[in-house]
Design a protein around this motif. Structure first.
Motif, PDB file in Angstrom:
ATOM      1  N   THR A   1      -4.085   9.001  -0.430  1.00 21.01           N
ATOM      2  CA  THR A   1      -2.697   8.664  -0.631  1.00 21.01           C
ATOM      3  C   THR A   1      -2.195   7.918   0.592  1.00 21.01           C
ATOM      4  N   HIS A   2      -1.437   6.880   0.354  1.00 22.62           N
ATOM      5  CA  HIS A   2      -0.871   6.130   1.475  1.00 22.62           C
ATOM      6  C   HIS A   2       0.604   5.864   1.210  1.00 22.62           C
ATOM      7  N   LEU A   3       1.317   5.560   2.287  1.00 23.87           N
ATOM      8  CA  LEU A   3       2.742   5.260   2.196  1.00 23.87           C
ATOM      9  C   LEU A   3       3.058   4.213   3.251  1.00 23.87           C
ATOM     10  N   ASP A   4       3.466   3.022   2.803  1.00 25.61           N
ATOM     11  CA  ASP A   4       3.842   1.950   3.710  1.00 25.61           C
ATOM     12  C   ASP A   4       5.338   1.706   3.565  1.00 25.61           C
ATOM     13  N   VAL A   5       6.041   1.757   4.663  1.00 23.99           N
ATOM     14  CA  VAL A   5       7.474   1.455   4.673  1.00 23.99           C
ATOM     15  C   VAL A   5       7.653   0.266   5.605  1.00 23.99           C
ATOM     16  N   TYR A   6       8.254  -0.777   5.092  1.00 23.64           N
ATOM     17  CA  TYR A   6       8.426  -1.981   5.891  1.00 23.64           C
ATOM     18  C   TYR A   6       9.709  -1.906   6.703  1.00 23.64           C
ATOM     19  N   LYS A   7       9.723  -2.645   7.792  1.00 26.01           N
ATOM     20  CA  LYS A   7      10.808  -2.582   8.762  1.00 26.01           C
ATOM     21  C   LYS A   7      12.181  -2.778   8.119  1.00 26.01           C
ATOM     22  N   ARG A   8      12.354  -3.840   7.351  1.00 29.05           N
ATOM     23  CA  ARG A   8      13.658  -4.130   6.762  1.00 29.05           C
ATOM     24  C   ARG A   8      14.078  -3.045   5.770  1.00 29.05           C
ATOM     25  N   ASN A 109      11.553   0.413  -1.862  1.00 26.51           N
ATOM     26  CA  ASN A 109      11.451   0.277  -0.412  1.00 26.51           C
ATOM     27  C   ASN A 109      10.133   0.706   0.197  1.00 26.51           C
ATOM     28  N   VAL A 110       9.248   1.295  -0.562  1.00 22.93           N
ATOM     29  CA  VAL A 110       7.958   1.706  -0.008  1.00 22.93           C
ATOM     30  C   VAL A 110       6.838   1.258  -0.943  1.00 22.93           C
ATOM     31  N   ARG A 111       5.683   1.095  -0.356  1.00 19.70           N
ATOM     32  CA  ARG A 111       4.482   0.827  -1.144  1.00 19.70           C
ATOM     33  C   ARG A 111       3.589   2.047  -0.988  1.00 19.70           C
ATOM     34  N   THR A 112       3.210   2.636  -2.107  1.00 21.11           N
ATOM     35  CA  THR A 112       2.447   3.875  -2.046  1.00 21.11           C
ATOM     36  C   THR A 112       1.584   4.034  -3.289  1.00 21.11           C
ATOM     37  N   MET A 114       1.422   7.077  -4.467  1.00 21.17           N
ATOM     38  CA  MET A 114       2.034   8.259  -5.074  1.00 21.17           C
ATOM     39  C   MET A 114       2.840   7.839  -6.310  1.00 21.17           C
ATOM     40  N   PRO A 115       2.878   8.682  -7.327  1.00 22.79           N
ATOM     41  CA  PRO A 115       3.572   8.337  -8.583  1.00 22.79           C
ATOM     42  C   PRO A 115       5.089   8.539  -8.483  1.00 22.79           C
ATOM     43  N   LEU A 116       5.762   7.608  -7.820  1.00 22.02           N
ATOM     44  CA  LEU A 116       7.205   7.749  -7.602  1.00 22.02           C
ATOM     45  C   LEU A 116       8.030   7.558  -8.873  1.00 22.02           C
ATOM     46  N   SER A 117       7.418   7.056  -9.932  1.00 23.92           N
ATOM     47  CA  SER A 117       8.150   6.941 -11.197  1.00 23.92           C
ATOM     48  C   SER A 117       8.172   8.272 -11.945  1.00 23.92           C
ATOM     49  N   ASP A 118       7.359   9.224 -11.512  1.00 28.74           N
ATOM     50  CA  ASP A 118       7.318  10.566 -12.101  1.00 28.74           C
ATOM     51  C   ASP A 118       8.376  11.436 -11.413  1.00 28.74           C
ATOM     52  N   LEU A 119       9.484  11.694 -12.112  1.00 26.92           N
ATOM     53  CA  LEU A 119      10.575  12.455 -11.501  1.00 26.92           C
ATOM     54  C   LEU A 119      10.159  13.865 -11.113  1.00 26.92           C
ATOM     55  N   GLY A 120       9.210  14.443 -11.834  1.00 26.25           N
ATOM     56  CA  GLY A 120       8.703  15.762 -11.464  1.00 26.25           C
ATOM     57  C   GLY A 120       8.016  15.722 -10.110  1.00 26.25           C
ATOM     58  N   PHE A 121       7.277  14.654  -9.869  1.00 25.88           N
ATOM     59  CA  PHE A 121       6.611  14.491  -8.579  1.00 25.88           C
ATOM     60  C   PHE A 121       7.643  14.319  -7.473  1.00 25.88           C
ATOM     61  N   VAL A 122       8.655  13.481  -7.715  1.00 26.90           N
ATOM     62  CA  VAL A 122       9.713  13.256  -6.724  1.00 26.90           C
ATOM     63  C   VAL A 122      10.466  14.560  -6.468  1.00 26.90           C
TER      64      VAL A 122
END
Length: 189
Positions: A1-8, A109-112, A114-122
């Motif tokens: 699993t990875h999570l990239d958050v860009y500066k802006r 805002n992030v590239r990952t 992880m299944p961020l479209s799954d509200l249960g996961f969030v």
């Protein structure tokens, strides 16, 4: 699993929260902070308790000339802890009605992986963040403040083997504590 958050995007997320409250331990000066047009600017962040906007929080977390990479890593952790504290204090993890908005904000805002479209996961992530005691977040690093250097050759560092080995033997204990905490949280869901 990875999570990239860009500066802006990170700047935007901090600004959406109204900034991040941090206690800056000592003045931070960088005479050569890079600008987007490949120039440089002078940065000064005074010590003390203050609310940093998104741009200043990113500068505080990323500046390389003001101190060592180890201290920069500590500043990055300080910013993330500050954001977590603010999210908790505002009750944003408890408000289920906000979950779809937070999921959308994260997807934008992030590239990952992880299944961020799954509200249960969030919701599960929100539950972990809500219950996570920041005192149990440990940052382990091997740096000259913890382990003496036996030598240097250019950018190659040669750590003292005895001190290095004693530090490494502490890591499994911390990882086991972290693993057990996450396991217990997941069992309560």
């Amino acid at each position: 699993t990875h999570l990239d958050v860009y500066k802006r995007q990170f700047e935007n997320m901090v600004d959406i929260l109204g900034g991040v409250l941090l206690d800056i331990p000592r003045a931070l000066y960088d005479g050569e902070y890079p600008t987007e047009d490949y120039g440089y600017q002078r940065i000064f962040i005074p010590p003390g308790l203050q609310v940093l906007d998104g741009r200043t929080a990113v500068i505080y977390a990323r500046t390389r000339h003001a101190s060592s990479d180890f201290e920069r890593s500590q500043r990055q952790q300080q910013v993330l802890r500050g954001l977590l504290t603010q999210l908790r204090e505002r009750g944003l993890f408890e408000n289920a009605a906000l979950l779809p908005q937070w999921a959308a904000l994260l997807r934008e805002n992030v590239r990952t992986s992880m299944p961020l479209s799954d509200l249960g996961f969030v919701q599960g992530l929100a539950s972990i963040a809500r219950n996570l005691d920041t005192k149990n977040i440990h940052q382990l690093s091997i740096n000259p403040n913890d382990v003496a250097l036996d030598g240097e050759d250019g950018s190659d560092l040669y750590w003292n083997c005895l001190l290095y080995t004693s530090l490494i033997t502490c890591i499994p204990k911390h990882l086991k504590t972290i693993h057990n905490s996450l396991f217990l949280l997941s069992r309560h869901e």
